[in-house]
Design a protein around this motif. Sequence first.
Motif, PDB file in Angstrom:
ATOM      1  N   ASP A   1       0.823  -1.204   0.000  1.00 32.27           N
ATOM      2  CA  ASP A   1       0.000   0.000   0.000  1.00 32.27           C
ATOM      3  C   ASP A   1       0.865   1.265   0.000  1.00 32.27           C
ATOM      4  O   ASP A   1       0.672   2.171  -0.827  1.00 32.27           O
ATOM      5  CB  ASP A   1      -0.930   0.014   1.221  1.00 32.27           C
TER       6      ASP A   1
ATOM      7  N   THR B   1      -5.895   1.937   3.031  1.00 29.49           N
ATOM      8  CA  THR B   1      -6.753   1.560   1.913  1.00 29.49           C
ATOM      9  C   THR B   1      -8.189   1.323   2.362  1.00 29.49           C
ATOM     10  O   THR B   1      -8.514   1.379   3.550  1.00 29.49           O
ATOM     11  CB  THR B   1      -6.243   0.260   1.274  1.00 29.49           C
ATOM     12  N   PHE B   2      -9.033   1.031   1.381  1.00 32.55           N
ATOM     13  CA  PHE B   2     -10.425   0.655   1.658  1.00 32.55           C
ATOM     14  C   PHE B   2     -10.463  -0.560   2.577  1.00 32.55           C
ATOM     15  O   PHE B   2     -11.300  -0.640   3.494  1.00 32.55           O
ATOM     16  CB  PHE B   2     -11.140   0.358   0.337  1.00 32.55           C
ATOM     17  N   ASN B   3      -9.573  -1.512   2.367  1.00 35.31           N
ATOM     18  CA  ASN B   3      -9.527  -2.700   3.225  1.00 35.31           C
ATOM     19  C   ASN B   3      -9.260  -2.302   4.677  1.00 35.31           C
ATOM     20  O   ASN B   3      -9.893  -2.823   5.602  1.00 35.31           O
ATOM     21  CB  ASN B   3      -8.430  -3.656   2.753  1.00 35.31           C
TER      22      ASN B   3
ATOM     23  N   SER C   1      -8.943  -0.303  -3.042  1.00 36.76           N
ATOM     24  CA  SER C   1      -8.685  -1.604  -2.420  1.00 36.76           C
ATOM     25  C   SER C   1      -7.204  -1.950  -2.508  1.00 36.76           C
ATOM     26  O   SER C   1      -6.481  -1.481  -3.389  1.00 36.76           O
ATOM     27  CB  SER C   1      -9.499  -2.700  -3.107  1.00 36.76           C
ATOM     28  N   ARG C   2      -6.769  -2.785  -1.587  1.00 37.40           N
ATOM     29  CA  ARG C   2      -5.387  -3.248  -1.584  1.00 37.40           C
ATOM     30  C   ARG C   2      -5.077  -4.025  -2.863  1.00 37.40           C
ATOM     31  O   ARG C   2      -3.969  -3.924  -3.418  1.00 37.40           O
ATOM     32  CB  ARG C   2      -5.148  -4.123  -0.351  1.00 37.40           C
ATOM     33  N   GLU C   3      -6.044  -4.760  -3.356  1.00 36.89           N
ATOM     34  CA  GLU C   3      -5.835  -5.556  -4.562  1.00 36.89           C
ATOM     35  C   GLU C   3      -5.535  -4.653  -5.763  1.00 36.89           C
ATOM     36  O   GLU C   3      -4.659  -4.954  -6.587  1.00 36.89           O
ATOM     37  CB  GLU C   3      -7.068  -6.420  -4.846  1.00 36.89           C
ATOM     38  N   ARG C   4      -6.247  -3.532  -5.858  1.00 38.46           N
ATOM     39  CA  ARG C   4      -6.029  -2.618  -6.984  1.00 38.46           C
ATOM     40  C   ARG C   4      -4.636  -1.978  -6.902  1.00 38.46           C
ATOM     41  O   ARG C   4      -3.973  -1.767  -7.925  1.00 38.46           O
ATOM     42  CB  ARG C   4      -7.112  -1.547  -7.013  1.00 38.46           C
TER      43      ARG C   4
ATOM     44  N   THR D   1     -12.591 -11.233   4.069  1.00 37.05           N
ATOM     45  CA  THR D   1     -12.251 -11.838   2.774  1.00 37.05           C
ATOM     46  C   THR D   1     -13.239 -12.941   2.416  1.00 37.05           C
ATOM     47  O   THR D   1     -13.627 -13.090   1.250  1.00 37.05           O
ATOM     48  CB  THR D   1     -10.822 -12.409   2.815  1.00 37.05           C
TER      49      THR D   1
ATOM     50  N   GLU E   1     -19.468  -1.145   4.687  1.00 36.35           N
ATOM     51  CA  GLU E   1     -19.227   0.034   3.860  1.00 36.35           C
ATOM     52  C   GLU E   1     -20.423   0.979   3.894  1.00 36.35           C
ATOM     53  O   GLU E   1     -20.259   2.206   4.031  1.00 36.35           O
ATOM     54  CB  GLU E   1     -18.948  -0.385   2.415  1.00 36.35           C
TER      55      GLU E   1
END
Length: 432
Positions: A35, A128-130, A177-180, A213, A223
């Motif tokens: 991140d 992040t969002f996470n 998101s962390r994934e993005r 997850t 959210e």
Amino acid sequence: MSVDAIHKQLRQFLSCLKPGTLERPLLIAVSGGSDSLALLHAMADIQSDTSLKIQAATIDHSLRTEARAEAEFVHVISDRLNVPHHILTLDWKVGDKKTQASARLHRYRLLAQHAHDIGASIILTGHTFNDQMETCLLRARGGSGWWGLSGMRDIGMVPVWPEGEGLGLARPLLDMSRERLRDFLIERGISWIDDPSNENPAYERVRIRRYLTNEPHVVQEVERMQFELSERRTSIGLHLREWLQSHATWLPGGAIRMDTEACFDLPDAFLERLLMFLLPCVAGRQVTPRRERLHRLFDKFRQDDEKKMATLGGCLIDWSGADFFIVPEINSQDLMPDEITSGVWGGRVSITSQSGESVRIAAWGERKKPEHIDADRIPPLYLRRFLPVQLDDEGEVQSVPHLEHSSLISVQDLSENRMLSWLHPESQFFRG
């Protein structure tokens, strides 16, 4: 996500910062994880074609043997990006409890001090969002009230005081998101460090991360809750700021006088939030009082008692007349002389010696009034006891900076700005 998307988001964030912020360095806290590394690389890209001045810092928590090598890893990356980088080492004292909570507190203290050292007014983190979803669920499990459940702000205050005085804490990636972000790094062939503690189920945050997850529908519910409550927080914050402007007067030394009738006309939830923030601002403390203690104060408000006074959170509270006063309590440490050249005294007053030489400062207390100040300019005892005064070698009051112009000492009360910052609506420009 595309490289252009993160750049666009960060440029939008930068455009919303208050004037003057971008003329000073921007400090990025970088751990070496995905991140913060994504934030560092993207900000370095933007710096390359703008006048931005960014710097980075990594905290060596001294909790794991690998920590120093990870900090050095970030140093090498920063050097390649032409970003000045400093490793800040956490010096644990004997007897310190080495918990994640205490490490977080020490981390922000180090970052705040470094930000002051380099002349930055804002610290950027890669939350992040996470992280937002995990934080909200953690707070819910801990019994947090609705204000806490409204989540982290996009732009808020550094959570240490007085070290964080004058600094902002920005989370420009809070809606990503962390994934993005990892996709962004992978697209550029950039590796990152995975902290093994992030996979250790002994930590509740890790357990909550795994739970979210596996339960995407819960993420949607959290959210929705967080967004609705953050909107409510913004609305109430704006209302209370306007209310203070109409019904309150800040007094020398950080005390406040409010209209008693107007205070009790506020809904209980509004008055509770007002006092929750006012008390540490007036007292110069870091933490807000516990909700149960505040509720006991509310019980006292409702009692038909002649003694309409109480103490809480380092403050004396007096609602016995038309004016509702909150003034700092003083303790034995406040009364002891402190040699100051420049710094925050009592957590509520910034003091600067114009000559560069140290001055002896203490709370006025019950020391004699200086003869050179007209009696009609001297407040009553309960409104002056907490004022900082300069002492001579015999411990007598030499000057009262709040009451007289002095070319030797300048003072600035911090309580009002701190309170208004606490109530300032967070940026909502990432909300689609």
